[in-house]
Motif scaffolding. Structure first.
Motif, PDB file in Angstrom:
ATOM      1  N   ASN A 167       3.911   2.327   5.567  1.00 27.75           N
ATOM      2  CA  ASN A 167       2.587   2.817   5.178  1.00 27.75           C
ATOM      3  C   ASN A 167       2.055   3.853   6.161  1.00 27.75           C
TER       4      ASN A 167
ATOM      5  N   LEU B 188       0.818  -1.208   0.000  1.00 26.91           N
ATOM      6  CA  LEU B 188       0.000   0.000   0.000  1.00 26.91           C
ATOM      7  C   LEU B 188       0.857   1.266   0.000  1.00 26.91           C
TER       8      LEU B 188
ATOM      9  N   ASP C 191      -7.552  -1.384   1.531  1.00 28.49           N
ATOM     10  CA  ASP C 191      -7.213  -1.724   0.154  1.00 28.49           C
ATOM     11  C   ASP C 191      -8.165  -1.069  -0.830  1.00 28.49           C
TER      12      ASP C 191
END
Length: 662
Positions: free
Chosen positions: A155, A90, A170
């Protein structure tokens, strides 16, 4: 670079034993004769040469150590999507399919090689063999790396409570996942308590506030929470972004969670109303007790967290979802903290569960209190406007002129002390209550007195339709008063919508009923006086009830303090609902009667335009009798008798005869 040197500086790091399908793909893309394969577990030493090419097929936990070493030794790092790799994927935009990630790394390698050949060919003229344009976003990139208490962040860092819905997650999150998260977070809301936080930026700006949590990200271009709300954000600007989550009530947080359920994070283009945003190159967050925090899914506790961004510290093969902005934006600190609790408010919030309703701090409503106290007083201008608006309303009622009556509604100042009275009931402020109540009573007597005097002086005793419309209030009038009370309180509490007060005054119409009551008093007509006074009391009680609740919901009074005033308002509403309910039932019955009669035929006569009403307990029917020729009086009597037979013998029938001549 010769083959031996190439193999010595190229590595493929894998974790445990990949599946046969994955091993086959890795062997094809990164053959052992070109890449040294290493199995890595935990934090074992990785003594690779500087500027090595390191490709990883690892989970997040192992990648933390690899990323730290890559930044220190200047490795060129490429990551493949391992089943246990979520945050690296991510944070750096890695493709979720291994085939796509391999293709991205290979394209980046080709772009780097072509760029090196092209650089060597500069100045060689005709011998230059690589003149192709190379996409700068495909080539290996030097990007920033954020550290938290000495640990690299791939992240995000979550401090305290920050709902999963706020983080977004997500790209493929669907309805079922969002609903599951919403229900999970909803179960946690009851025990959430804001903590005292002291925040200091790199440039020594400090903030003392109370928050339930924080989310810290290095960039917003690949984080669903921040992709569209952090406009000036890049993985190459040397800055981090801290989102401080500080709701001051349970309902405030619930509202945002519910909104996140309806609108996916990728569709939202704004932060929660209770969030603050800080953009800086370094940040320190401290508290007087240990704070729980999570770095890329791993939980820790500490009293102080130190964040630092190292510009260009990590060289990577960029993932296809990582937006690399050429214009990295300003490196100026951003400090948007207007919505966060101040030092005064934080004392009331910390270490206690979030209250159901927001409690406004003193600085939030001191200006409103000054206005309401001023409005509660009986000033000469108040009395002057009451006299003028009452006389203007009387003229409009006698002339049956709607525009004149509307002008009187706007001119009337009676709404202001009634709103002050509602605040007094809500906060149990005795001084404000008596001052406002006396002003309302004085305004009432002025309006009735002016109207009664005008009715005695003027030689007019006709009940116009405008007067008639104010003699039979029902539950609909109470609903109008309640909605107007909500609007009036909200408009006073929010100065940006104060211009709507004129519309509230028109909707609730306080002065015209008082003037009609005064006219009834001057005429000595009990029905006119009583009906109009009931309408005024309906408006007054409805406004007080709704406005006091609205002020409590807006946080100007805790419910525990407002309970007594709310009980009084509820009792008054219950009492006045009795006559209003009876009147409303009469209206419903009258409409049924009108529908029953409308269009009926009695011989050659057709009944049209029927209106029914109940006045003084007597049903009254007004209608038109239409015929194709002259209607004889006896035929008219037969039609009226038929109407009485249908709706009751005690009904008064008033008919207008209309006939069409050939």
């Amino acid at each position: 670079m010769d083959d031996a040197a190439s193999v010595a500086s190229r590595f493929l790091l894998i974790q445990a034993e990949p599946s046969a399908a994955v091993t086959s793909k890795l062997s094809t893309a990164f053959p052992p004769d070109l890449y040294q394969w290493r199995t890595v577990q935990g934090e074992e030493p990785l003594d690779f040469p500087c500027e090595s090419i390191v490709i990883t097929y690892l989970g997040d936990e192992t990648l933390v150590h690899v990323v730290a070493e890559a930044s220190r030794r200047g490795w060129r790092l490429g990551a493949l999507p391992h089943p246990q790799m979520k945050h690296m994927r991510l944070g750096f935009g890695i493709a979720s399919r291994i085939d796509d990630a391999i293709a991205d790394i290979k394209a980046s390698e080709r772009a780097a090689t072509a760029g090196e050949v092209d650089a060597e060919a500069v100045g060689k003229g005709p011998e230059r063999t690589s003149g192709d344009q190379i996409d700068s976003n495909i080539k290996p990139q030097s990007v920033d790396l954020m550290w938290c208490n000495g640990r690299p962040v791939m992240n995000s860092v979550v401090i305290g409570y920050a709902a999963n819905l706020l983080l977004g997650g997500d790209r493929t999150v669907g309805w079922w996942t969002r609903i599951t998260r919403f229900l999970f977070e909803l179960r946690r809301l009851g025990g959430i308590a804001p903590a005292a936080l002291d925040i200091t930026t790199q440039k020594e700006k400090s903030l003392a506030t109370a928050a339930i949590g924080m989310v810290v990200v290095e960039h917003g271009t690949n984080t669903l929470l921040a992709r569209r709300v952090l406009e000036e954000s890049s993985i190459k600007d040397g800055m981090l972004h801290a989102l401080v989550l500080a709701p001051q009530s349970w309902l405030e947080l619930f509202g945002f969670l519910f909104e996140s359920l309806i609108w996916s994070p990728s569709q939202s283009n704004r932060l929660p109303a209770f969030a603050g945003h800080i953009k800086t190159s370094g940040l320190t967050v401290s508290s007087d007790r240990e704070m729980p925090y999570v770095i890329d899914g791993h939980a820790f506790r500490a009293k102080e967290l130190a964040f630092e961004v190292q510009p260009g510290a990590l060289t990577i093969y960029p993932g296809r979802h990582l937006r690399l902005i050429s214009d990295v934006g300003s490196s100026k600190e951003v400090y948007r903290i207007q919505s966060l609790p101040s030092q005064t408010a934080r004392t009331d919030l910390i270490l206690k569960p979030l209250p159901l309703l927001r409690h406004a701090a003193t600085e939030d409503f001191k200006d409103l209190f000054l206005i309401l106290r001023e409005n509660s007083r009986t000033s000469p201008s108040f009395l002057t406007l009451m006299v003028l608006s009452s006389l203007l309303a009387a003229c409009g009622l006698y002339a049956n002129s709607g525009p004149v009556i509307i002008g009187a509604m706007i001119l009337a100042p009676l709404m202001a002390p009634i709103i002050s009275l509602a605040m007094a009931l809500s906060r149990q402020d005795q001084g404000l209550l008596w001052t406002s109540l006396m002003t309302v009573c004085r305004g009432l007597f002025v309006a009735i007195g002016c109207a009664a005097t005008a009715s005695v002086v003027l030689p007019l005793r006709t009940i116009t339709p405008e007067i008639e419309a104010r003699l039979s209030p029902n539950l609909i009038d109470l609903a109008v008063a309640i909605l107007s009370g909500v609007a009036g309180a909200y408009a006073h509490a929010r100065q940006e919508v104060a211009r709507s007060l004129a519309g509230v005054a028109i909707a609730v119409a306080l002065v015209p009923p008082l003037v009609v009551a005064g006219i009834g008093l001057g005429w000595m007509e009990g029905r006119v006086f009583g009906g109009a006074l009931l309408l005024f009391m309906t408006n007054l009680i409805g406004i007080l009830f709704a406005a006091s609740i609205t002020f409590s919901l807006l946080g100007f009074s805790p419910l525990s303090r407002a309970t007594r005033g709310l009980k009084i308002s509820i009792v008054m509403v219950a009492i006045i609902c009795i006559p209003l309910g009876i009147s409303f039932a009469n209206v419903v019955q009258a409409q049924r009667t009108a529908r029953q009669i409308e269009g009926m035929r009695v011989g050659d006569i057709e009944v049209r335009d029927v209106t029914a009403s109940m006045i003084g307990g007597v049903k009254r029917i007004r209608c038109k009798l239409i015929g194709d020729g002259v209607i004889a009086p006896e035929d008219c009597d037969i039609a009226c008798q038929e109407i009485r037979r249908l709706v009751g013998e005690a009904t008064i029938v008033e008919s207008t005869v209309i006939y069409r001549l050939p």
